[in-house]
Design a protein around this motif. Structure first.
Motif, PDB file in Angstrom:
ATOM      1  N   PHE A   1       4.129   0.614   2.076  1.00 39.54           N
ATOM      2  CA  PHE A   1       4.077  -0.237   3.263  1.00 39.54           C
ATOM      3  C   PHE A   1       3.708  -1.670   2.907  1.00 39.54           C
ATOM      4  O   PHE A   1       2.933  -1.912   1.965  1.00 39.54           O
ATOM      5  CB  PHE A   1       3.025   0.274   4.252  1.00 39.54           C
ATOM      6  N   LEU A   2       4.237  -2.610   3.693  1.00 39.10           N
ATOM      7  CA  LEU A   2       3.666  -3.954   3.731  1.00 39.10           C
ATOM      8  C   LEU A   2       2.345  -3.839   4.474  1.00 39.10           C
ATOM      9  O   LEU A   2       2.308  -3.441   5.646  1.00 39.10           O
ATOM     10  CB  LEU A   2       4.601  -4.920   4.458  1.00 39.10           C
ATOM     11  N   ILE A   3       1.255  -4.165   3.816  1.00 38.06           N
ATOM     12  CA  ILE A   3      -0.053  -3.848   4.388  1.00 38.06           C
ATOM     13  C   ILE A   3      -0.337  -4.654   5.655  1.00 38.06           C
ATOM     14  O   ILE A   3      -1.019  -4.167   6.569  1.00 38.06           O
ATOM     15  CB  ILE A   3      -1.162  -4.058   3.334  1.00 38.06           C
TER      16      ILE A   3
ATOM     17  N   LEU B   1       0.845  -1.198   0.000  1.00 34.82           N
ATOM     18  CA  LEU B   1       0.000   0.000   0.000  1.00 34.82           C
ATOM     19  C   LEU B   1       0.877   1.243   0.000  1.00 34.82           C
ATOM     20  O   LEU B   1       1.903   1.290   0.688  1.00 34.82           O
ATOM     21  CB  LEU B   1      -0.922   0.004   1.217  1.00 34.82           C
ATOM     22  N   THR B   2       0.462   2.219  -0.780  1.00 35.69           N
ATOM     23  CA  THR B   2       1.130   3.515  -0.748  1.00 35.69           C
ATOM     24  C   THR B   2       0.093   4.618  -0.757  1.00 35.69           C
ATOM     25  O   THR B   2      -1.079   4.385  -1.067  1.00 35.69           O
ATOM     26  CB  THR B   2       2.100   3.679  -1.938  1.00 35.69           C
TER      27      THR B   2
ATOM     28  N   ALA C   1      -2.158   0.992  11.952  1.00 32.86           N
ATOM     29  CA  ALA C   1      -2.088   2.043  10.923  1.00 32.86           C
ATOM     30  C   ALA C   1      -1.812   3.414  11.529  1.00 32.86           C
ATOM     31  O   ALA C   1      -0.959   3.559  12.397  1.00 32.86           O
ATOM     32  CB  ALA C   1      -3.360   2.023  10.086  1.00 32.86           C
ATOM     33  N   TRP C   2      -2.560   4.425  11.068  1.00 38.47           N
ATOM     34  CA  TRP C   2      -2.254   5.804  11.448  1.00 38.47           C
ATOM     35  C   TRP C   2      -3.086   6.246  12.647  1.00 38.47           C
ATOM     36  O   TRP C   2      -4.168   5.729  12.909  1.00 38.47           O
ATOM     37  CB  TRP C   2      -2.541   6.737  10.266  1.00 38.47           C
TER      38      TRP C   2
ATOM     39  N   ILE D   1       9.188   1.267   2.407  1.00 38.82           N
ATOM     40  CA  ILE D   1      10.144   1.786   1.435  1.00 38.82           C
ATOM     41  C   ILE D   1       9.678   3.192   1.047  1.00 38.82           C
ATOM     42  O   ILE D   1       8.544   3.361   0.599  1.00 38.82           O
ATOM     43  CB  ILE D   1      10.238   0.909   0.175  1.00 38.82           C
ATOM     44  N   GLN D   2      10.542   4.162   1.248  1.00 38.44           N
ATOM     45  CA  GLN D   2      10.213   5.562   0.952  1.00 38.44           C
ATOM     46  C   GLN D   2      10.780   5.934  -0.417  1.00 38.44           C
ATOM     47  O   GLN D   2      11.962   5.738  -0.687  1.00 38.44           O
ATOM     48  CB  GLN D   2      10.807   6.466   2.020  1.00 38.44           C
TER      49      GLN D   2
END
Length: 649
Positions: free
Chosen positions: A431-433, A351-352, A441-442, A382-383
């Protein structure tokens, strides 16, 4: 194998809403031939779709819808008829809500099936994509006395949002706050922190009453130490960042070696609010991604009352790769809450998040997949690098570009190398979901949600990598708009600091010495130093202009000279680092603007005080950044509209 074609049911209008048995074992003509007979595909189009299906290793229907060859309504209507089912538009014929089971929302979404109505003693279910997996779940859960009607995928999704909005919203708001309240910013400041703050203020007041000069001298020395340590940390990060790389080098050969058949489903969240004018830029960029469109799961995450953006999205004739997720009104109205809500509909393994004006490089998703495969198992994110397509528009965009260059080329590699918690950026994080869901999450109450998420991931020993791919976006062109954005970022840093310093001993144990002290002066120092600037700058400016002696008793020479040294060395240091950043990226045209860094950081001070005031007065208020105001953005929009291709009839 070609079998006898079963024609669509020719039911009378009175029977159009009746459920029917679903038998997947019954021989049927191939779906592609069926759609040709329905005049929805030509033979040439079918051959093209079959070639893509073989290349992408996707289901035929997914390829057809991703190819924009027909509308979703047309496809799902004919798919229902293909299975001898009546088609029901759930927007017109609503389900019986008493049959809805909130605890099975994820099952409904995974199988695209929903209990619809009762027909005699049988339960009728609406199904969008009949397959054996969905049928097995239905029989396991409801038994054998079931009938079916066909419906569309979007009917299922929108109906679930309407019926299950309370449960979905509660989860989006409360997953972290209820399970791990100590990690949520829902409580702005704890009683223990209030007591500590009050004691600190009380000590200062007593000191000012008993020995004002000595108290001011001690405060001045402490301020100087905070500045010097913060500057020293930035210097250490720049030095370490120049020596260590965390980039996962992905070559063109690595990307070419990836087979479309092995690529996972990729979820892309696009949270937007009142931004219809920049929607074409992102849609065009996502359509140009070098990734099988049938394996993309794109969610346009829109507030339910944002009718302008919703209508603009509908008018674009988006293929079924794009789904509109309408977030019900609830407080706080923040980007992380919207993303948490949409995450419940996500189908991908990765997911991004992209902002509305973002333009990721076409092969970014493939590069991220290759980067994950090259990375250790404890890399959770990974950014991608960020840059701006309007870097040369004005002074502010140039400074913004230099600041981000400093972050990605120096600070980020050093933070990861030294195991200091990394405040992630707000876009192009991949992200690895499963990990994302594991950490809840957030935080919907934190207005710099990815900074907080990065700190939580580091505490759990998850790591962050950087891939050599760039997302281009719009740099802020307006000072007032920049202050709105930056004050929100700094308020979020304040929230993040307060949350993770509720139990300093535990935080120290989880992050270690470098992580703990690095967090103090990178996250804490980022908000504290701009707040302290006026207390060092104003006395010096007044003295410089007037040569007044009014500060002699309040600020002994030692304190004045120490503050002056800190002021000069700090600004000189940031000028040097900014020059270094411009040379590193070969932005030679931007190098002269490094001399204006002190003015740029004065804006940071204004934003910091605004963020502090909002932390006190309205901590969860999301001060929106206005996008689409750059001249270059209008050019990008026009180019995106020119590249729009109409759906093939």
């Amino acid at each position: 194998m070609t079998t006898e074609h079963t024609p669509p049911p020719q039911a009378a209008p009175a029977d159009a809403l009746t459920g029917r048995p679903l038998d997947l074992t019954r021989p049927r003509r191939r779906l592609g031939d069926y759609l040709i007979d329905a005049n929805l595909l030509t033979q040439e189009q079918l051959q093209d779709v079959l070639a893509r299906q073989q290349k992408w290793h996707s289901r035929l229907g997914d390829v057809i819808l991703a190819s924009r060859l027909m509308s979703a309504l047309q496809f799902y209507t004919e798919l229902a008829h293909h299975y001898e089912l009546n088609f029901v538009n759930l927007m017109e014929h609503h389900p019986d809500e008493t049959l809805f089971e909130a605890q099975h929302i994820q099952d409904y979404l995974r199988h695209l099936v929903l209990p619809w109505r009762r027909q005699g003693d049988a339960l009728v279910l609406a199904v969008a994509d009949p397959d054996q997996d969905a049928l097995d779940w239905v029989h396991d859960h409801y038994g054998d006395n079931v009938l079916f009607v066909g419906t569309g995928k979007f009917d299922i999704i929108w109906t679930l949002q309407e019926i299950g909005d309370e449960q979905l919203t509660d989860h989006a708001l409360g997953a972290l706050a209820n399970l791990k309240p100590e990690q949520s910013a829902r409580t702005v400041i704890t009683k223990g922190q209030i007591v500590a703050l009050c004691l600190m203020v009380l000590v200062i007041i007593i000191g000012m009453v008993i020995a004002p000069s000595k108290t001011l001298m001690i405060l001045g020395i402490l301020m100087s130490l905070i500045f010097l340590i913060s500057f020293g940390l930035k210097f250490l990060l720049a030095w370490q960042g120049s020596r260590h790389r965390i980039d996962v080098k992905v070559t063109d050969e690595d990307v070419a070696a990836l087979s479309d058949k092995e690529l996972p489903i990729y979820t892309i969240l696009v949270p937007m609010y009142k931004e219809p004018e920049v929607l074409p830029i992102l849609v065009n960029a996502l359509r140009n991604l070098d990734y099988p469109q049938s394996r993309l799961d794109i969610k346009l995450v829109l507030e339910a009352d944002d009718t302008d953006t919703i209508d603009a999205a509908k008018q674009m004739g988006l293929e079924s790769t794009f789904e509109i997720i309408r977030v019900p009104p609830s407080m706080p109205r923040t980007k992380p809450k919207a993303c948490n809500y949409a995450l419940q509909f996500a189908r991908g393994e990765l997911l991004t998040i992209y902002d509305a004006e973002d333009k990721p490089e076409p092969d970014q998703l493939k590069r991220v997949i290759a980067a994950f495969r090259k990375s250790p198992n404890n890399v959770a994110c990974i950014q991608a690098r960020l840059n701006y397509y309007n870097a040369d528009e004005n002074w502010l965009t140039r400074m913004f570009t230099l600041e981000y260059t400093l972050w990605f080329d120096f600070y980020l590699p050093a933070l990861e190398h030294l195991r200091i918690p990394i405040p992630l950026g707000g876009t192009s994080n991949h992200f690895l979901i499963d990990v994302l869901r594991e950490v809840q999450a957030w935080d919907p109450y934190n207005v710099t949600e990815d900074a907080d998420l990065g700190v939580r991931l580091t505490q759990l020993d998850w790591r962050v990598g950087v891939v050599n791919s760039t997302t281009f976006e719009e740099a802020n062109v307006s000072v007032t708009n920049w202050i709105r954005q930056r004050s929100r970022w700094l308020k979020g840093y304040m929230q993040t600091y307060l949350v993770h310093m509720r139990n300093p001993i535990k935080f120290y144990r989880m992050t270690g010495g470098p992580g703990f002290w690095g967090f103090q002066f990178f996250v804490g120092g980022t908000v504290l130093t701009p707040l302290l600037v006026p207390f060092t700058l104003i006395p010096y400016v007044v003295w410089l202009c007037t040569r007044t002696t009014m500060f002699d008793d309040l600020f002994p020479p030692f304190v004045m000279y120490t503050n002056l040294f800190t002021l000069l060395i700090g600004n000189g240091f940031f000028i040097y680092l900014t020059l270094l950043a411009s040379f590193k990226r070969r932005y030679y045209r931007l190098a002269p603007y490094a001399l204006t860094v002190p003015a740029y950081w004065l804006l940071q001070t204004i934003a910091a005080f605004k963020g502090l005031w909002q932390l006190i007065s309205k901590p969860f208020y999301w001060e929106k950044t206005t996008h689409g105001i750059s001249k270059q953005t209008e050019i990008e929009r026009e180019a995106a509209l020119d590249n729009q291709t109409p759906r093939t009839p």
